[in-house]
Write an enzyme that holds these catalytic residues in place. Structure first.
Site, PDB file in Angstrom:
ATOM      1  N   GLY A  30      40.082 -29.116 -52.612  1.00  0.00           N
ATOM      2  CA  GLY A  30      40.323 -30.049 -51.516  1.00  0.00           C
ATOM      3  C   GLY A  30      39.266 -31.128 -51.453  1.00  0.00           C
ATOM      4  N   GLY A  31      39.709 -32.406 -51.422  1.00  0.00           N
ATOM      5  CA  GLY A  31      38.781 -33.532 -51.437  1.00  0.00           C
ATOM      6  C   GLY A  31      38.703 -34.302 -50.144  1.00  0.00           C
ATOM      7  N   PHE A  54      44.469 -32.651 -54.778  1.00  0.00           N
ATOM      8  CA  PHE A  54      45.810 -33.143 -55.083  1.00  0.00           C
ATOM      9  C   PHE A  54      46.653 -33.063 -53.819  1.00  0.00           C
ATOM     10  CE2 PHE A  54      50.195 -32.868 -56.583  1.00  0.00           C
ATOM     11  CZ  PHE A  54      50.220 -33.871 -57.543  1.00  0.00           C
ATOM     12  N   LYS A  75      42.747 -44.552 -38.420  1.00  0.00           N
ATOM     13  CA  LYS A  75      43.028 -44.523 -36.985  1.00  0.00           C
ATOM     14  C   LYS A  75      42.182 -45.554 -36.241  1.00  0.00           C
ATOM     15  CE  LYS A  75      44.614 -39.783 -36.155  1.00  0.00           C
ATOM     16  NZ  LYS A  75      44.347 -38.541 -35.401  1.00  0.00           N
ATOM     17  N   GLU A 212      47.825 -41.664 -29.372  1.00  0.00           N
ATOM     18  CA  GLU A 212      47.168 -42.696 -30.165  1.00  0.00           C
ATOM     19  C   GLU A 212      48.200 -43.610 -30.822  1.00  0.00           C
ATOM     20  OE1 GLU A 212      42.984 -40.844 -31.779  1.00  0.00           O
ATOM     21  OE2 GLU A 212      44.815 -40.176 -32.761  1.00  0.00           O
ATOM     22  N   GLY A 300      51.833 -31.938 -34.056  1.00  0.00           N
ATOM     23  CA  GLY A 300      50.838 -31.009 -34.572  1.00  0.00           C
ATOM     24  C   GLY A 300      50.701 -31.122 -36.079  1.00  0.00           C
ATOM     25  N   HIS A 480      21.805 -51.569 -17.748  1.00  0.00           N
ATOM     26  CA  HIS A 480      22.717 -52.440 -16.995  1.00  0.00           C
ATOM     27  C   HIS A 480      22.970 -53.733 -17.759  1.00  0.00           C
ATOM     28  CE1 HIS A 480      24.723 -53.794 -13.359  1.00  0.00           C
ATOM     29  NE2 HIS A 480      24.055 -54.949 -13.432  1.00  0.00           N
TER      30      HIS A 480
END
Length: 506
Positions: A30-31, A54, A75, A212, A300, A480
């Site tokens: 997994g990359g 892949f 995103k 989103e 999901g 502020h």
């Protein structure tokens, strides 16, 4: 292929393992953020590392290049594109006179996003080579506890052995088992490379990702409806999420509460074409049917563990969640196989957290350290129109864990200075701090809803790790007039607000 050998036999595996000789010290499957984190740190610490990555195509044909950005960078860029639309609306209040009409080009946006992904992927491949990490764009499947078979895009196979294996395959969007879901719907993974404007869009899902996506599309001028499929996104404060939804509704996003998607049919081909959505309302017993140009699913994500041979290696998977069971050190049921990131059962996962978990795992394995990932005070952000960031516990979790009478919530709406000239809504932005009364009012959670919320929360994440108290927060000098200042002068409690509402004073 480097260090690979064709067609291994069981006797080859046995001899190799018995001799204690492996092709690599570490093999990472997994990359994404987690896999890259552990691979790069292990290489820094002098280990020989193989990274296999892949990604299969989505039902709509989308895929990813190797990149540490994953979905998170895209995103934020999409959020920025939508935010610029709001800035254009505000600009007249600051004296800008634009040539109207101002238009937006969807193809130019998605092309720019894909160019950014390619650039990041190129930079990353260069970094991997520089660090001496062997990278293969190939699907990985465990043959036994120490051997992984790699299958490249052409179908060529090689096998590789490693002393230690890390599974970090990430996740992909979930498709509900409904007619037309895979055939006609898209997900956020497809959205970032969609060559045409999605047009009138229905976003299906009650996740943070759903809010989103709906916000981006609406901010880019599209007609958007949201059909939540659950009450509130998991892991986010319910009251704050309701404020996000209220803000989006007032702005013009339509929410179809109480409806459950049952079917999606294509009634007109094209780019985007026309889809007929059918939904059922359990409460009313009514059938809802309406036409949209695009249906985006955000219900999901599922861990990517299909056909990677975990059962052959003896790795235990939770049958309910479909994720890998791990110890607090990220170890699976097999002592030399680890799992990090979104494939872990019962753990929060996002890019920053997964990357850190990978680095810490490598340091424990090869650097003589023992620091474990801390999942208790992790900052998170939602790139909704009203950006939401949080660190620590939600109000609901704090009340469940310590009891409602032991929790004090300090909160306030606020009006960013940049919103005053265009006269944007005074009461949309919001901040709250959740404290444990009997523990010296220790701060359990910080939540902020407003511009640049993600940038604001980062520093508070460090403070929470140092057991920040409300007294210390109040003693902090506010800068502020920036938005983060509101967190240093919260004096009104939620109980006091509720009492004033009852008395009619608020």
């Amino acid at each position: 292929m480097p260090n690979g050998h064709k067609g291994p036999t069981q006797s080859d595996h046995h001899d190799c393992h018995h001799a204690g000789v492996y092709d690599y010290n570490l093999l990472v499957v997994g990359g994404g953020s987690a896999g890259l984190g552990v691979a790069k740190e292990a290489a820094i610490l002098g280990q020989k590392v193989l990274l296999l990555d892949f990604m299969t195509l989505s039902p709509k044909g989308s895929t990813w290049n190797v990149s540490s950005c994953g979905v998170s960078v895209l995103k934020k860029l999409m959020h920025q594109a939508a935010s610029i639309g709001q800035t254009l609306k505000d600009s007249a209040a600051y004296g800008w006179r634009l040539q109207h009409p101002v238009s937006h080009s969807w193809p130019e946006l998605t092309d720019a996003l894909q160019q950014r992904v390619k650039a990041l992927s190129f930079e990353l491949r260069h970094e991997l080579r520089k660090r001496g990490i062997t990278y293969m764009h190939a699907h990985a499947a465990l043959l036994d506890p120490h051997t992984v078979q790699a299958t490249d895009a052409k179908g060529d196979q090689t096998s590789h052995t490693a002393e230690t294996i890390v599974v970090a395959t990430g996740d992909r969007p979930h498709y509900p088992d409904l007619p037309g879901a895979k055939e006609h719907c898209i997900t956020c993974d497809d959205l970032f490379s969609l060559p045409y404007s999605p047009g009138r869009t229905l976003v299906v899902g009650g996740t943070g990702e759903a809010l989103e996506a709906a916000g981006w599309l609406f901010g880019l001028g599209l007609d958007v409806s949201v059909m939540p499929q659950s009450s509130v996104p998991d892991g986010y404060d319910q009251k704050v999420v309701r404020k996000i939804e209220d803000h989006m509704y007032v702005q013009g996003v339509n929410f179809l509460y109480g409806s459950m998607l049952t079917k999606v049919e294509q009634i007109e081909a094209g780019s985007p074409g026309k889809l007929r959505v059918t939904a059922h309302s359990p409460e009313l017993g009514d059938i809802y049917a309406e036409d949209f140009s695009t249906v985006l699913l955000a219900v999901g994500r599922d861990a990517c563990m299909h056909n990677i041979g975990l059962e052959r290696a003896g790795v235990q998977v939770d049958q309910r969640t479909g994720k890998i069971v791990v110890s607090d050190e990220d170890r699976t049921s097999v002592s030399h196989i680890y799992a990090i990131g979104a494939v872990q059962d019962g753990r929060l996962a996002h890019s920053g957290l997964s990357m850190q978990a990978g680095r810490l795992l490598a340091q424990r394995l090869y650097g003589g350290k023992n620091t474990k990932s801390d999942y208790s005070s992790v900052p998170t952000v939602l790139f909704t129109p009203m950006e939401y960031a949080a660190c620590g516990l939600t109000e609901e979790t704090a009340c469940q864990r310590f009891g409602e009478t032991s929790i004090e919530v300090f909160h306030s709406n606020y009006w960013p200075q940049e919103w005053t000239l265009p006269r944007r809504n005074k009461n949309s932005c919001y901040a709250k701090v959740i404290c444990h009364i009997s523990d010296n009012h220790r701060v359990l959670g910080v939540h902020i809803l407003g511009p640049s919320a993600g940038e604001i929360i980062q520093g508070f994440a460090t403070a929470l790790r140092c057991a920040l108290t409300k007294e210390q927060l109040d003693a902090t000098v506010g800068l502020h007039p920036v938005c983060a200042e509101v967190l240093t002068n919260l004096t009104l409690t939620q109980r006091e607000t509720e009492a004033m509402l009852v008395q009619g004073n608020c």
